[in-house]
Write a protein that holds these residues in place. Sequence first.
Motif, PDB file in Angstrom:
ATOM      1  N   SER A 109     119.773 -54.357 -29.289  1.00  0.00           N
ATOM      2  CA  SER A 109     119.921 -52.896 -29.334  1.00  0.00           C
ATOM      3  C   SER A 109     118.718 -52.208 -28.710  1.00  0.00           C
ATOM      4  N   ILE A 113     116.647 -53.546 -26.464  1.00  0.00           N
ATOM      5  CA  ILE A 113     116.667 -53.798 -25.004  1.00  0.00           C
ATOM      6  C   ILE A 113     117.621 -52.812 -24.328  1.00  0.00           C
ATOM      7  N   THR A 114     118.826 -52.649 -24.875  1.00  0.00           N
ATOM      8  CA  THR A 114     119.799 -51.766 -24.217  1.00  0.00           C
ATOM      9  C   THR A 114     119.283 -50.326 -24.206  1.00  0.00           C
ATOM     10  N   SER A 115     118.609 -49.934 -25.253  1.00  0.00           N
ATOM     11  CA  SER A 115     118.129 -48.574 -25.331  1.00  0.00           C
ATOM     12  C   SER A 115     116.964 -48.337 -24.354  1.00  0.00           C
ATOM     13  N   PHE A 116     116.041 -49.287 -24.288  1.00  0.00           N
ATOM     14  CA  PHE A 116     114.954 -49.175 -23.292  1.00  0.00           C
ATOM     15  C   PHE A 116     115.567 -49.106 -21.885  1.00  0.00           C
ATOM     16  N   SER A 136     121.562 -40.613 -29.603  1.00  0.00           N
ATOM     17  CA  SER A 136     121.685 -41.726 -30.532  1.00  0.00           C
ATOM     18  C   SER A 136     121.555 -43.079 -29.818  1.00  0.00           C
ATOM     19  N   THR A 137     122.112 -43.192 -28.611  1.00  0.00           N
ATOM     20  CA  THR A 137     121.999 -44.487 -27.909  1.00  0.00           C
ATOM     21  C   THR A 137     120.615 -44.688 -27.312  1.00  0.00           C
ATOM     22  N   VAL A 138     119.900 -43.607 -27.052  1.00  0.00           N
ATOM     23  CA  VAL A 138     118.630 -43.747 -26.360  1.00  0.00           C
ATOM     24  C   VAL A 138     117.446 -43.635 -27.318  1.00  0.00           C
ATOM     25  N   ARG A 139     117.702 -43.337 -28.592  1.00  0.00           N
ATOM     26  CA  ARG A 139     116.555 -43.020 -29.448  1.00  0.00           C
ATOM     27  C   ARG A 139     115.607 -44.214 -29.670  1.00  0.00           C
ATOM     28  N   LEU A 140     116.145 -45.427 -29.681  1.00  0.00           N
ATOM     29  CA  LEU A 140     115.273 -46.593 -29.883  1.00  0.00           C
ATOM     30  C   LEU A 140     114.293 -46.781 -28.721  1.00  0.00           C
ATOM     31  N   ALA A 141     114.587 -46.139 -27.580  1.00  0.00           N
ATOM     32  CA  ALA A 141     113.682 -46.232 -26.428  1.00  0.00           C
ATOM     33  C   ALA A 141     112.375 -45.483 -26.668  1.00  0.00           C
ATOM     34  N   LYS A 142     112.286 -44.793 -27.796  1.00  0.00           N
ATOM     35  CA  LYS A 142     111.024 -44.157 -28.164  1.00  0.00           C
ATOM     36  C   LYS A 142     110.116 -45.153 -28.888  1.00  0.00           C
ATOM     37  N   SER A 143     110.617 -46.358 -29.153  1.00  0.00           N
ATOM     38  CA  SER A 143     109.877 -47.334 -29.965  1.00  0.00           C
ATOM     39  C   SER A 143     108.650 -47.872 -29.227  1.00  0.00           C
TER      40      SER A 143
END
Lengths: 280, 280
Positions: free
Chosen positions: A185, A187-190, A216-223
């Motif tokens: 999840s 990886i896909t978001s980054f 929602s799909t891109v929020r993990l790219a803030k990690s």
Amino acid sequence: MIATIVGTGLIGGSLAISLKEKGVANWILGVDQLEANLQKAQELKIIDEGASLKDAMQRSKLIVLAIPVDALLQILPTILDNAGPEHVIMDVGSTKEKILQLVAGHPNRGRFVAAHPMAGTEYSGPEAAIKNLFTHKTMVLCDVKNSDEDALEVVENMVDKLQMRLVYMNGVEHDLHTAYVSHISHITSFALALTVLEKEKEQGRIFELASGGFESTVRLAKSSPDMWVPIFKHNRNNVLDVLDEHIHQLQQMRQLLDSEDYETFYKLIQKSNKIRKILK
Amino acid sequence: MIATIVGTGLIGGSLAISLKEKGVANWILGVDQLEANLQKAQELKIIDEGASLKDAMQRSKLIVLAIPVDALLQILPTILDNAGPEHVIMDVGSTKEKILQLVAGHPNRGRFVAAHPMAGTEYSGPEAAIKNLFTHKTMVLCDVKNSDEDALEVVENMVDKLQMRLVYMNGVEHDLHTAYVSHISHITSFALALTVLEKEKEQGRIFELASGGFESTVRLAKSSPDMWVPIFKHNRNNVLDVLDEHIHQLQQMRQLLDSEDYETFYKLIQKSNKIRKILK
């Protein structure tokens, strides 16, 4: 009980709040490489006191290691060297196999309980710590047969008081399943963020058009890369394997769209809809 | 004003609720192919009355078409044939170029306002309709120079009362930017669900281990193929283009992980983190 949180960031800080609130610990010591984090954590009343690791080990029973998994690999053997039968050492790392291998033969292995709470947000640092982050989430405990019974009991009691769902696995299983359900999840978001940043040269448009779905799909790219690069490194084989499958699925969708086979495309989406039943 | 909602699902139903609540319309007629949807929408007090399209056009000023974009292509020319200067016809479709081309030369083109609210959820049907779905979201209006001034005014007034942010584009720009910011998110989410369903044979593990992060990246995969296949079909070229970029980004991440170039991998994640600044 006096508990120590090593790494007073999002997970460590949130755990500190919960341990206190649920009556698992009545005093929390914080240990952090960054003096600024300790000050902030104390200011926010997440911890009661900052301490050195040495001092913290002398004074507390439970020591929770909430640091990136590469830092964990470096520090855990030394901590176990200094652990006595009065200590319970627990980690909260997102990968387990390498860590469990590292300490497998350690004379104090029994004092260690390998744990992974399936909870988090895309933010980091003490300011990101929140109440009830763990409530009704899953705690995975790994290879518990190698932990001393009394140490395991301390952790299981905590999990119970935190109202978490308890799941047992071995380290190999853990890393496999988390690659499928959590690591991919990210990886896909980054990759989605990189895609949009690459294609959408008019960045104002992203802000204007971003709906809840995109956010929602891109929020993990803030990690944080400090947390995630070590995870991908530790779990490289499993992540590569699931990433290959993911690229394959995207290529299949691409091919169907390219050849205008909308009937099969429809069926694929229907198949993906099965996730509805599994997630609730 | 009497307004008609054609298609009483998530978007149409939510709009009906808002039109009434914000005082844009005082009576809502519902038109739907599915009698069950109409009954449900009435039961939930989303619409005041079910009607045939013919009846609804005789009685209402504003007619909102909230149906999948392929159905919209079929029905819009007939509706414009029957439209008079008293009517305002508005759509809420997720693609615009094909629709605008179709009606470009229509004698009643001026009565049509092409609109796309950037809001939604992964659910569908009247039960999915919610209050305030549109508040503070963006409404894109396309090719407004081809709409009659008074028709445009009715829609702009609605957007204002719904407290939405107004953005103007032409149809070509719209389809390009929504491919980047909205459509690709859905593709990645469908593909992620398929990936996990393919790899994770122990489905119970998905439920156990799914954290907020996984749920958030995969939630769009619950979306209806009835709505999404026509969107991908209409916007095929732009979607293929951004999908190619996305596959390229994933392949790049895969290659870096495979060759253990964690330094570049770290930089890529840092680059993707820029989405933080854009989204807020």
